[in-house]
Design a protein around this motif. Structure first.
Motif, PDB file in Angstrom:
ATOM      1  N   ILE A 428       0.863  -1.176  -0.126  1.00  0.00           N
ATOM      2  CA  ILE A 428      -0.024   0.050  -0.041  1.00  0.00           C
ATOM      3  C   ILE A 428       0.835   1.445   0.099  1.00  0.00           C
ATOM      4  CG2 ILE A 428      -1.843   1.335   1.173  1.00  0.00           C
ATOM      5  CD1 ILE A 428      -2.797  -1.313   2.427  1.00  0.00           C
ATOM      6  N   ASP A 429       0.715   2.266  -1.121  1.00  0.00           N
ATOM      7  CA  ASP A 429       1.377   3.388  -1.076  1.00  0.00           C
ATOM      8  C   ASP A 429       0.753   4.622  -0.533  1.00  0.00           C
ATOM      9  OD1 ASP A 429       0.261   4.774  -3.468  1.00  0.00           O
ATOM     10  OD2 ASP A 429       0.311   2.537  -3.778  1.00  0.00           O
ATOM     11  N   THR A 430       1.150   5.421   0.406  1.00  0.00           N
ATOM     12  CA  THR A 430       0.515   6.521   0.938  1.00  0.00           C
ATOM     13  C   THR A 430       1.563   7.942   0.667  1.00  0.00           C
ATOM     14  OG1 THR A 430      -0.349   4.925   2.518  1.00  0.00           O
ATOM     15  CG2 THR A 430      -0.387   7.711   2.792  1.00  0.00           C
ATOM     16  N   PHE A 431       1.111   8.890   0.019  1.00  0.00           N
ATOM     17  CA  PHE A 431       1.690  10.068   0.097  1.00  0.00           C
ATOM     18  C   PHE A 431       1.340  10.695   1.386  1.00  0.00           C
ATOM     19  CE2 PHE A 431       1.834  14.635  -0.755  1.00  0.00           C
ATOM     20  CZ  PHE A 431       3.300  14.720  -1.054  1.00  0.00           C
ATOM     21  N   ARG A 432       2.631  11.375   1.924  1.00  0.00           N
ATOM     22  CA  ARG A 432       2.666  12.157   3.382  1.00  0.00           C
ATOM     23  C   ARG A 432       3.154  13.321   3.353  1.00  0.00           C
ATOM     24  NH1 ARG A 432       1.930   9.835   8.112  1.00  0.00           N
ATOM     25  NH2 ARG A 432       1.475  11.980   8.533  1.00  0.00           N
ATOM     26  N   THR A 433       2.695  14.493   3.836  1.00  0.00           N
ATOM     27  CA  THR A 433       3.183  15.749   3.826  1.00  0.00           C
ATOM     28  C   THR A 433       4.075  15.620   5.152  1.00  0.00           C
ATOM     29  OG1 THR A 433       1.571  16.705   5.248  1.00  0.00           O
ATOM     30  CG2 THR A 433       1.404  16.720   2.726  1.00  0.00           C
ATOM     31  N   PHE A 434       4.746  16.917   5.402  1.00  0.00           N
ATOM     32  CA  PHE A 434       5.753  16.992   6.664  1.00  0.00           C
ATOM     33  C   PHE A 434       4.705  17.509   7.780  1.00  0.00           C
ATOM     34  CE2 PHE A 434       8.932  16.508   3.299  1.00  0.00           C
ATOM     35  CZ  PHE A 434       9.754  15.411   3.795  1.00  0.00           C
ATOM     36  N   ASP A 435       3.810  18.150   7.520  1.00  0.00           N
ATOM     37  CA  ASP A 435       3.291  19.099   8.629  1.00  0.00           C
ATOM     38  C   ASP A 435       1.792  18.736   8.798  1.00  0.00           C
ATOM     39  OD1 ASP A 435       5.594  20.639   8.910  1.00  0.00           O
ATOM     40  OD2 ASP A 435       5.064  21.743   7.013  1.00  0.00           O
ATOM     41  N   ARG A 436       1.070  17.781   7.889  1.00  0.00           N
ATOM     42  CA  ARG A 436      -0.364  17.608   7.934  1.00  0.00           C
ATOM     43  C   ARG A 436      -0.559  16.228   8.250  1.00  0.00           C
ATOM     44  NH1 ARG A 436      -2.223  21.254   2.793  1.00  0.00           N
ATOM     45  NH2 ARG A 436      -0.267  22.320   2.303  1.00  0.00           N
ATOM     46  N   PRO A 437      -1.406  15.864   8.883  1.00  0.00           N
ATOM     47  CA  PRO A 437      -2.136  14.393   9.081  1.00  0.00           C
ATOM     48  C   PRO A 437      -2.387  13.441   7.957  1.00  0.00           C
ATOM     49  CG  PRO A 437      -3.999  16.036   9.677  1.00  0.00           C
ATOM     50  CD  PRO A 437      -2.832  16.995   9.177  1.00  0.00           C
ATOM     51  N   GLU A 438      -2.215  12.366   8.052  1.00  0.00           N
ATOM     52  CA  GLU A 438      -2.247  11.444   6.850  1.00  0.00           C
ATOM     53  C   GLU A 438      -3.539  11.527   6.350  1.00  0.00           C
ATOM     54  OE1 GLU A 438      -2.012   6.578   6.255  1.00  0.00           O
ATOM     55  OE2 GLU A 438      -0.609   7.585   7.713  1.00  0.00           O
ATOM     56  N   SER A 623     -11.072   6.252   1.952  1.00  0.00           N
ATOM     57  CA  SER A 623     -11.755   7.560   1.800  1.00  0.00           C
ATOM     58  C   SER A 623     -10.963   8.718   2.348  1.00  0.00           C
ATOM     59  CB  SER A 623     -13.119   7.213   2.127  1.00  0.00           C
ATOM     60  OG  SER A 623     -13.643   6.277   1.315  1.00  0.00           O
ATOM     61  N   PHE A 624     -11.055   9.840   1.477  1.00  0.00           N
ATOM     62  CA  PHE A 624     -10.522  11.108   2.528  1.00  0.00           C
ATOM     63  C   PHE A 624     -11.553  12.244   1.823  1.00  0.00           C
ATOM     64  CE2 PHE A 624      -6.970   8.485   1.082  1.00  0.00           C
ATOM     65  CZ  PHE A 624      -6.327   8.140   2.552  1.00  0.00           C
ATOM     66  N   SER A 625     -11.381  13.242   2.601  1.00  0.00           N
ATOM     67  CA  SER A 625     -12.508  14.393   2.365  1.00  0.00           C
ATOM     68  C   SER A 625     -11.867  15.698   2.758  1.00  0.00           C
ATOM     69  CB  SER A 625     -13.876  13.893   3.049  1.00  0.00           C
ATOM     70  OG  SER A 625     -13.765  13.930   4.544  1.00  0.00           O
ATOM     71  N   GLU A 626     -12.677  16.791   2.437  1.00  0.00           N
ATOM     72  CA  GLU A 626     -12.100  18.167   2.955  1.00  0.00           C
ATOM     73  C   GLU A 626     -13.550  18.956   2.634  1.00  0.00           C
ATOM     74  OE1 GLU A 626      -9.655  21.841   1.420  1.00  0.00           O
ATOM     75  OE2 GLU A 626      -8.564  19.804   0.853  1.00  0.00           O
ATOM     76  N   THR A 627     -13.746  19.761   3.422  1.00  0.00           N
ATOM     77  CA  THR A 627     -14.859  20.753   3.369  1.00  0.00           C
ATOM     78  C   THR A 627     -14.456  22.279   3.420  1.00  0.00           C
ATOM     79  OG1 THR A 627     -16.184  19.295   5.029  1.00  0.00           O
ATOM     80  CG2 THR A 627     -16.825  21.498   4.829  1.00  0.00           C
ATOM     81  N   LEU A 628     -15.086  22.825   2.190  1.00  0.00           N
ATOM     82  CA  LEU A 628     -14.781  24.079   1.981  1.00  0.00           C
ATOM     83  C   LEU A 628     -16.195  25.034   2.291  1.00  0.00           C
ATOM     84  CD1 LEU A 628     -12.543  22.933   0.188  1.00  0.00           C
ATOM     85  CD2 LEU A 628     -12.826  24.935  -1.246  1.00  0.00           C
ATOM     86  N   VAL A 629     -16.246  26.107   2.929  1.00  0.00           N
ATOM     87  CA  VAL A 629     -17.287  27.231   2.947  1.00  0.00           C
ATOM     88  C   VAL A 629     -17.193  28.114   1.827  1.00  0.00           C
ATOM     89  CG1 VAL A 629     -18.434  28.751   4.425  1.00  0.00           C
ATOM     90  CG2 VAL A 629     -17.681  26.851   5.283  1.00  0.00           C
ATOM     91  N   PHE A 630     -18.147  28.303   1.086  1.00  0.00           N
ATOM     92  CA  PHE A 630     -18.015  29.499   0.075  1.00  0.00           C
ATOM     93  C   PHE A 630     -19.390  30.192   0.042  1.00  0.00           C
ATOM     94  CE2 PHE A 630     -20.135  25.814  -2.157  1.00  0.00           C
ATOM     95  CZ  PHE A 630     -20.875  26.524  -3.067  1.00  0.00           C
ATOM     96  N   GLU A 631     -19.075  31.384  -0.814  1.00  0.00           N
ATOM     97  CA  GLU A 631     -20.160  32.249  -0.835  1.00  0.00           C
ATOM     98  C   GLU A 631     -20.727  32.716  -2.101  1.00  0.00           C
ATOM     99  OE1 GLU A 631     -20.184  36.287   1.938  1.00  0.00           O
ATOM    100  OE2 GLU A 631     -17.942  35.324   1.792  1.00  0.00           O
ATOM    101  N   VAL A 632     -21.943  32.525  -2.386  1.00  0.00           N
ATOM    102  CA  VAL A 632     -22.479  33.149  -3.880  1.00  0.00           C
ATOM    103  C   VAL A 632     -23.015  34.618  -3.504  1.00  0.00           C
ATOM    104  CG1 VAL A 632     -23.924  32.733  -5.532  1.00  0.00           C
ATOM    105  CG2 VAL A 632     -22.939  30.799  -4.506  1.00  0.00           C
ATOM    106  N   VAL A 633     -22.831  35.505  -4.465  1.00  0.00           N
ATOM    107  CA  VAL A 633     -23.080  36.894  -4.446  1.00  0.00           C
ATOM    108  C   VAL A 633     -23.693  37.366  -5.625  1.00  0.00           C
ATOM    109  CG1 VAL A 633     -21.608  37.448  -2.278  1.00  0.00           C
ATOM    110  CG2 VAL A 633     -20.566  37.893  -4.675  1.00  0.00           C
ATOM    111  N   GLU A 634     -24.254  38.212  -5.497  1.00  0.00           N
ATOM    112  CA  GLU A 634     -24.876  39.084  -6.962  1.00  0.00           C
ATOM    113  C   GLU A 634     -23.627  39.762  -7.609  1.00  0.00           C
ATOM    114  OE1 GLU A 634     -27.644  38.711  -8.328  1.00  0.00           O
ATOM    115  OE2 GLU A 634     -28.783  37.620  -6.536  1.00  0.00           O
TER     116      GLU A 634
END
Length: 647
Positions: A428-438, A623-634
């Motif tokens: 199994i191969d996993t990419f890891r950063t130096f400063d973030r969780p797996e 499975s991995f995920s991320e959440t963003l909050v964004f706005e829609v404006v006129e």
């Protein structure tokens, strides 16, 4: 925790690593070289079980049968007494294939000792010394081993292109690789693989690098890269002599569990007058080419003839066998790849590489335009990983919150490394950063009409002007504005979510959902079905490009340091110095990516604040995920301080 000026010292790292080293009970020693006239023109000796761990074959110690020994061409197995004999050559690496269940000695800096260089006259004069004359062929070269407890389940870490050009950048290695190895649990880690460009041309920096990396107490295996050779070598036979002195052979193999690791040298330097490419023409600047020489291929065929068919073969070379990043370039892919494919046959193979400063997953059957022309294959025959770079974009860019350049990689991944977990012949191969969780394996951003217009101006500038430049760029990251604020016009004219899955492959599944709604499937922007590499604003990674677009550090200047500390330097002292904060060079920008997915946003999203959930499942079912909050404006509001209200 004791720190010095906000950074770990080597002594602190060593203290942190003490428990790991003690648990490993490191076997410090060397190959035994018995001087004297053997009366033979053959290299000979014994592979033996070093019962008292003194690196000498003593009375009562037993030979180890069936160990593969090579002179760089022929391969023999030791007899029942552990003895071997091989033809000797004037310039050869004599080495064993470490068998599974055994360990070779390591030196005080955790570099395995499994080889002897025979070069009677030594190197020609070289800037970094090369090899001292070894004198006549020894009477015997004996290889000590001890039994180890590593079974069929273990892990290795693979690091691409650490590539420090200066002591300042060696310090960055300390704060990334050194800190990682000193603070993690290495008890299951059987090897470290450094996939070439260990150094950035200044080979006098090797000893400090070795000391830093040794803090993990894990054996280190090194691959020779195109910045590890002696640049003043007149021919390829001498080009890695300093590397051989510091690390060992340019190509070799070793076994752990059910895995046969093969290290190859696919960097020919100089290639001028040797290889039939324009860049290798005798009149061209002295340079390198990616190719496997005939002797090495013969050795590999002889080596694999002794390896059971059911073992996993892990082939490591510095320059990729093929690559998405440079699919249209000859120099950065291996010339005679079909010859390697023929030797490997139907075996199960994983290949590892560095060089491109990108993470790439290339699965069997995948194909890009340019591979047939430049590497001689239509499609990938086995799994290939390009493992990114510890230095990422050559230690360039502004500093992160640990004081290290962010140096976002060319295809948009952050700096990192790979963890390879083996269970028998499976992995199994996993990419890891130096400063973030797996669990953090991706980032997402919005590709809007506003971004595409901005990116087009940025690309036009980097295509027209050198970097750094005193010419004011047409746009900076500030002109991009709030990337997570979308107007109705943005949606109507076409806006999509750009998802960069750092270790993504063609088997990855990616989707997005808005406000908890149904999943919207995302499609990979590069199908890998023989098409050309696609690039430009439509195929760029907005978030990565925003980080690469404006580098304030190149404008830094002080009264005390003057020109000496202004900006920063990289490569061979190249000065990133300017009064204008500009972008990375054009070829370092994330204009394209093989691990970018696109999910179009609905054009009728109502005004307001929305939640975006991004999910991916990899080829191993994780499975991995991320959440963003964004706005829609006129329309976009005024974003700056409204000073007029206070006048």
């Amino acid at each position: 925790m004791v720190k010095f000026a906000g950074f770990f010292t080597v002594a602190t790292l060593a203290a942190l690593a003490a428990s790991a080293s003690a648990g490993n009970a490191s076997y410090i020693g060397s190959v035994e070289v018995v001087r004297g006239d053997s009366g033979s023109e053959r290299a000979q000796g014994k592979v033996f079980l070093d019962a008292n761990r003194n690196s000498r074959f003593d009375a009562g110690e037993e030979g180890v049968a069936g160990v593969l020994v090579s002179n760089g061409l022929e391969v023999v197995a030791t007899d029942a007494e552990g003895d071997y004999a091989l033809p000797a050559y004037e310039d050869m690496n004599l080495f064993i294939t470490k068998p599974a269940g055994y360990a070779t000695p390591v030196n005080a800096r955790m570099v395995p000792q499994f080889s002897y260089v025979h070069k009677p006259g030594g190197s020609p004069p070289l800037r970094y010394g090369g090899l001292a004359p070894t004198g006549p062929l020894p009477e015997a070269v004996n290889f000590p081993l001890i039994e180890d407890g590593v079974g069929d389940s273990f892990e290795c870490l693979a690091f691409g292109d650490t590539q420090p050009y200066s002591n300042a950048e060696v310090s960055y290695v300390r704060e990334t690789v050194g800190r990682l190895l000193a603070t993690r649990d290495n008890s299951a880690t059987a090897c470290l693989l450094f996939l070439g460009d260990v150094m950035g041309d200044d080979l006098d920096l090797y000893p400090r690098f070795q000391e830093i990396v040794s803090v993990g107490g894990v054996p280190q295996y090194f691959i020779a890269g195109n910045h590890d050779f002696d640049f003043d070598a007149s021919e390829d036979a001498y080009s890695f002599d300093t590397f051989r002195r510091e690390w060992g052979p340019e190509y070799y193999s070793f076994d752990i569990g059910q895995v046969h690791f093969v290290v190859l040298d696919n960097v020919r330097y100089p290639c001028n007058g040797v290889d039939p490419h324009d860049f290798c023409d005798p009149s061209a600047s002295t340079t390198y080419n990616a190719v496997l020489n005939d002797q090495q291929l013969s050795w590999l065929a002889n080596n694999l003839a002794e390896v059971p068919e059911d073992k996993l073969i892990v082939v490591s070379a510095h320059i990729p066998l093929v690559t998405f990043t440079d699919a249209d370039e000859q120099k950065h892919q291996t010339d005679n790849l079909p010859a390697l494919y023929e030797i490997l046959g139907d075996r199960r193979v994983l290949s590892l590489a560095g060089h491109t400063h990108t993470t790439e997953q290339i699965l069997p059957g995948e194909s890009f335009e340019g591979w047939q022309e430049h590497a001689g294959i239509e499609a990938a025959g086995f799994h290939k990983i390009i493992a990114g770079a510890v230095s990422a974009s050559w230690w360039a860019g502004d500093l992160n919150d640990r004081g290290i350049p962010h140096a976002t990689q060319r295809l948009g991944s952050p700096r990192g490394y790979y963890r390879l977990q083996f269970d028998g012949a499976d992995y199994i191969d996993t990419f890891r950063t130096f400063d973030r969780p797996e669990s953090e394996q991706l980032h997402a951003s919005f590709n809007t009409p506003r971004f595409r217009e901005w990116a087009g101006k940025l690309f036009a500038f980097t295509d027209s002007y050198p970097v750094p430049s005193e010419v004011l760029p047409p746009v900076t990251v500030n002109d991009l504005g709030d990337m997570n604020m979308l107007t109705r016009a943005d949606l109507a004219e076409g806006t999509w979510v750009a998802v960069n899955v750092w270790n993504g492959s063609k088997e990855s599944e990616v989707s997005v959902s808005i406000n908890g709604g149904s999943a919207i499937p995302a499609r990979r922007t590069q199908a890998g079905e023989g098409e050309a590499v696609l690039e430009g604003p439509d195929y760029a990674d907005p978030l990565a490009l925003a980080k690469q677009a404006t580098q304030g550090r190149q404008t830094f200047r002080s009264a005390q340091g003057g020109d000496e500390t202004a900006g920063y330097t990289t490569w061979q002292g190249y000065e990133w110095k300017s009064s204008v904060a500009g972008p990375f060079q054009d070829w370092m920008l994330t204009r394209k990516s093989s691990h970018l997915w696109r999910a179009d946003l609905p054009s009728d999203l109502p005004a307001g604040v929305h939640r975006l959930d991004v999910a991916t499942t990899d080829r191993h079912g994780r499975s991995f995920s991320e959440t963003l909050v964004f706005e829609v404006v006129e329309s976009l509001p005024e974003m700056a301080w409204r000073a007029g209200l206070w006048e």
